[in-house]
Enzyme design. Structure first.
Site, PDB file in Angstrom:
ATOM      1  N   HIS A 141       0.826  -1.200   0.000  1.00 36.73           N
ATOM      2  CA  HIS A 141       0.000   0.000   0.000  1.00 36.73           C
ATOM      3  C   HIS A 141       0.867   1.260   0.000  1.00 36.73           C
ATOM      4  CE1 HIS A 141      -2.396   3.080   2.325  1.00 36.73           C
ATOM      5  NE2 HIS A 141      -3.196   2.837   1.319  1.00 36.73           N
ATOM      6  N   GLU A 147       2.072   1.778  -3.471  1.00 37.23           N
ATOM      7  CA  GLU A 147       1.003   2.296  -4.334  1.00 37.23           C
ATOM      8  C   GLU A 147       0.944   3.830  -4.267  1.00 37.23           C
ATOM      9  OE1 GLU A 147      -3.303   3.559  -3.719  1.00 37.23           O
ATOM     10  OE2 GLU A 147      -3.095   1.505  -2.997  1.00 37.23           O
ATOM     11  N   HIS A 148       1.067   4.383  -3.062  1.00 33.60           N
ATOM     12  CA  HIS A 148       1.095   5.839  -2.898  1.00 33.60           C
ATOM     13  C   HIS A 148       2.305   6.455  -3.586  1.00 33.60           C
ATOM     14  CE1 HIS A 148      -1.944   6.990   0.344  1.00 33.60           C
ATOM     15  NE2 HIS A 148      -2.136   5.681   0.186  1.00 33.60           N
ATOM     16  N   GLU A 152      -4.264   8.260   7.039  1.00 32.21           N
ATOM     17  CA  GLU A 152      -5.257   7.346   6.471  1.00 32.21           C
ATOM     18  C   GLU A 152      -5.599   6.238   7.468  1.00 32.21           C
ATOM     19  OE1 GLU A 152      -5.797   4.427   2.545  1.00 32.21           O
ATOM     20  OE2 GLU A 152      -4.048   5.722   2.718  1.00 32.21           O
TER      21      GLU A 152
END
Length: 433
Positions: A58, A61-62, A138
């Site tokens: 994740h 991905e950012h 997040e």
């Protein structure tokens, strides 16, 4: 190496090309559309991380949107937005997807930008620190959403310390110390051409898409020596699950969030079509048994539904409900009673017919846009190793019998059930039957 997979009367022509590097390109040409959805799918997700790496997929991905050797982060976003397009990405437990949706005339731009960011990101140290802060926010935001948090809690109840039981985002304890070197190593190890599927659907020409992809990847780390495509994720050995238990996350919320469920079936199990029918009838819509009993007749909850999650070697079946804390016991009692009733008595002919109609309708209606068609191509290739034609899939649903559904219900719904709860309770407030 190119072949035509299908010429579907409900869609367009689907073609598949395997590049020498092992990277696969699938397209569905739909001339009636004026848009194209383009996606790059990588066969790596949170389940491919070790414990200390939790959140790496994740995090990466950012970071891939933060800049390449050719473009800055602003240039990446502005290039697509300048033509009215949209771009985004998401990480799951078994794959990561980067996608763009643009007008058909802007497809060459989308291919160049998306291939660039996936294949050739620089992962600057300063960007790692910036995105670390974003991801920690997040995670904190997710913790403030108990309706989302309970699903992660349930996965932990069933899978324990197995990677399927961990958060896709990682935790503050794993994300905070993660280094650029660790993320870069994860990037280069898992983002290999044989692990990647490129998919596009809309008004396009397959040969042109393949040519543009090859041009965009030339000279990048994905422009590699010849290799065979990676096989889809193996289904064995099956994931070991924890014995049925109850886990409570105490939180002062206005509403209690509960999930009652058990291990299910994996995505290659032939019973998955019967499971779809069973799920529809139990808690898949406003006419479902659970919705009618708990919400419509008794008014105990606003949201109540059942769902099934399926992975290469594991699965879940569960019922979610959000209700006032004082009504939890009654909701749980009614849910357990309904599951036991279906396990013992099965569904009727009429219910199975309705459940089959819901499955077929939702599938076909879900193919009304280029994004869903692009996703179907990629998932078929990445997760199943093949693309099942629409007519065949509908035929498989039609072939489901009452006996198939009731046999599955007798097995699945009689299994010991685990319970996850987020709300103003303590662990001692619940016992596992």
């Amino acid at each position: 190496m190119t072949r035509t997979i299908s010429e579907d009367p409900l869609g367009g022509t689907v073609r598949r090309t395997v590049l020498p590097s092992g990277l696969r390109v699938l397209t569905e040409a739909i001339p009636a559309m004026r848009s194209v959805s383009f996606g790059i799918w990588v066969s790596v997700g949170s389940r491919d991380e070790t414990g200390p790496q939790s959140g790496a997929a994740h995090f990466l991905e950012h970071l891939l949107f933060k800049g390449t050797r050719k473009r800055s982060a602003l240039e990446i976003s502005s290039a697509i937005e300048a033509v009215g397009g949209e771009t985004n990405a998401f990480t799951t437990k078994e794959y990561t997807c980067y996608y763009a949706r643009v007008l058909d005339e802007d497809l060459p731009l989308a291919i160049d930008v998306m291939c660039d960011l996936v294949a050739d990101s620089v992962l600057e140290a300063a960007d790692v620190e910036t995105e670390r802060g974003v991801i920690l926010e997040e995670i904190a935001m997710h913790d403030d959403e108990p309706g989302d948090e309970v699903h992660d809690l349930f996965a932990r109840v069933v899978y324990g310390d197995h990677p399927l039981g961990r958060l896709i985002s990682g935790t503050e304890e794993t994300v905070t110390p993660m280094t650029r070197r660790q993320i870069q190593s994860f990037y280069r190890r898992h983002y290999a051409a044989p692990q990647i599927v490129v998919a596009a659907a809309g008004n396009l020409d397959h040969a042109a898409v393949v040519k543009l992809v090859r041009q965009a990847l030339r000279g990048t780390p994905l422009d590699t020596d010849p290799a065979a495509p990676a096989p889809h994720r193996a289904a064995t050995p099956a994931v070991r699950t924890r014995p049925a238990t109850t886990l409570v996350e105490p939180k002062e919320t206005e509403q209690a969030h509960i999930i009652l469920g058990c291990p299910g079936i994996d995505r290659m199990d032939d019973r998955r079509f019967a499971l779809g029918v069973l799920n529809n009838v139990l808690g898949g819509g406003m006419s479902s048994r659970l919705f009618q009993e708990i919400r419509e007749q008794r008014g105990l909850a606003y949201s109540v539904y059942s769902y099934a999650s399926q992975y290469a070697d594991a699965g879940l079946f569960a019922v979610y409900a959000g209700c006032a804390p004082g009504k939890v016991d009654e909701v749980l009692e009614l849910t357990r009673a309904e599951l036991a009733r279906v396990a013992a008595e099965g569904l009727t002919e009429a219910e199975v017919a309705r459940g089959k109609g819901m499955s077929k309708g939702s599938f076909v209606l879900g193919l009304e846009d280029t994004g869903s068609r692009m996703s179907r191509l990629a998932k078929g290739e990445l997760l199943y190793g093949d693309l099942m034609p629409v007519d065949e899939l509908l035929a498989r649903v039609d072939a489901v019998t009452v006996e198939d559904v009731n046999r599955l219900a007798a097995d699945l719904l009689a299994r010991p059930m685990s319970l996850a709860v987020v709300g103003p309770f303590g662990q001692s407030d619940f016992t596992t039957p």
